[in-house]
Design an enzyme around this catalytic site. Structure first.
Site, short mmCIF file in Angstrom:
data_model
loop_
_atom_site.label_atom_id
_atom_site.label_comp_id
_atom_site.label_asym_id
_atom_site.label_seq_id
_atom_site.Cartn_x
_atom_site.Cartn_y
_atom_site.Cartn_z
N SER A 98 -7.42 1.75 -4.94
CA SER A 98 -8.71 1.28 -4.11
C SER A 98 -8.04 2.84 -2.80
O SER A 98 -6.79 3.25 -2.58
CB SER A 98 -8.27 0.46 -3.31
OG SER A 98 -8.81 0.21 -2.21
N GLY A 111 -6.47 4.25 7.91
CA GLY A 111 -6.70 2.80 8.65
C GLY A 111 -7.34 2.00 8.20
O GLY A 111 -8.26 1.29 8.35
N ASN A 160 -6.57 -7.00 -0.27
CA ASN A 160 -5.31 -5.87 0.48
C ASN A 160 -4.41 -6.49 1.55
O ASN A 160 -5.06 -6.93 2.45
CB ASN A 160 -5.89 -4.35 0.85
CG ASN A 160 -4.60 -3.94 1.76
OD1 ASN A 160 -3.80 -3.86 1.00
ND2 ASN A 160 -5.74 -2.65 2.23
N CYS A 179 -2.63 -5.56 4.96
CA CYS A 179 -3.53 -5.49 6.54
C CYS A 179 -2.66 -5.73 7.42
O CYS A 179 -1.66 -6.95 7.26
CB CYS A 179 -4.08 -5.32 7.07
SG CYS A 179 -6.04 -5.09 5.10
N GLY A 187 0.89 3.68 -8.40
CA GLY A 187 2.32 4.02 -7.54
C GLY A 187 2.69 5.52 -8.35
O GLY A 187 3.73 5.48 -8.53
N GLY A 188 2.40 6.16 -8.14
CA GLY A 188 2.24 7.92 -8.33
C GLY A 188 2.36 8.31 -9.83
O GLY A 188 2.84 8.99 -10.25
#
Length: 300
Positions: A20, A71, A125, A128, A241-242
């Site tokens: 995302s 954001g 998510n 936040c 992640g990576g």
């Protein structure tokens, strides 16, 4: 050879999806990537109303990755349903909608609106900031995670993935809380909190001061957290992640991930997802692996 994976009753043709916030909602990448080949497209985070995001500058390059403080800028659920879902429905791929909010009622408004839409899964998510808890992220408190997950599950018509933040002391505790709340799957990791200072200007590189760090440098942390989480819960784990190569993706799968999401790599290599799918297939052929399920969590 079978590359299909099952996430809470939703069958993906392969375990590779987008992360995302790194792929828009597919339209801008469709010129470079055949979306039909992806296991799933995970949309950019969508809220109940449009969010303008943070002031600029909000992107900074760092060693081994990047910082972002976008954001969660997004056009809101109404535009998303009218524009983005119909676009994605043209393709033979699963649609996972990432949902964000500042308070439980904001999340629930989006989840309820999506109940009537033809999408396959929801990814919540929980990094936040929680307005009701003094801007501590929902995902940093196991009690909040379990409560929010339970409330969302009551309203959701699609399976629910809770996206976990790595900015916690014990990721397994948070994952167990999501599972206790009824989550159908968990995905991790979201970005690590980082900072960069411009020494010439003697100020922060990002207007927000801090940002989310992603890219290759976070991968060892992410693999460790995925392994810990897979040991702690019985629900499927989606790793991220990576991830930039098939080798990276396979590390996550061997650590216990049933599927993987590709994020930052999309920015500098738009065809990364397709290369990873091909690479996993070649690895399976070279190693006589008939079903991808044989590799999930093979490292104990």
């Amino acid at each position: 050879m079978n590359m299909k994976v099952n996430l809470a009753g939703v069958e993906l043709k392969n375990p590779v999806m987008t992360a995302s916030g790194t792929f828009g909602s597919g339209a801008e990448y469709s010129e470079f990537v055949d979306l039909n080949r992806l296991g799933a497209v995970v949309t950019k985070g969508v809220a109940n109303v449009p969010w303008p995001g943070n002031p600029t500058p909000r992107i900074a390059e760092v060693y081994g990755g990047m910082l972002n403080a976008i954001g969660l800028q997004n056009p809101g659920i109404d535009v998303f349903c009218e524009r983005d879902i119909p676009f994605l429905k043209q393709f033979d791929t699963k649609i996972i909608v990432n949902v964000c909010g500042h308070a439980p009622e904001e999340y629930l408004a989006v989840v309820e609106r999506l109940a009537a839409e033809d999408v396959d899964m929801l990814e919540i998510n929980i990094s936040c900031p929680n307005v009701n808890a003094g801007f501590l992220a929902f995902g940093q408190d196991p009690k909040h995670v379990e409560e929010l997950t339970g409330e969302i599950k009551k309203k959701a018509k699609q399976p629910v993935i809770m996206k976990l933040t790595p900015n916690v002391t014990d990721i397994a505790e948070i994952a167990r809380a999501a599972e206790a709340g009824g989550a159908d799957a968990v995905s991790l990791i979201n970005t690590l909190t980082g900072m960069k200072i411009d020494i010439q200007k003697r100020t922060f590189a990002l207007a927000n001061k801090t940002g989310g760090m992603s890219g290759p440098a976070v991968k060892p942390v992410a693999v460790r957290m995925v392994y810990q989480t897979a040991q702690a819960v019985k629900i499927p784990v989606i790793g991220m992640g990576g991830i930039a190569t098939a080798e990276d993706a396979l590390e996550f799968i061997l650590a216990g991930a049933s599927a993987v999401s590709v994020g930052t790599a999309n920015f500098y290599n738009p065809t990364a997802t397709l290369e990873i799918i091909d690479g996993i297939q070649k690895y399976m052929e070279d190693n006589g692996v008939k079903d991808i399920a044989e590799l999930v969590g093979a490292v104990r």
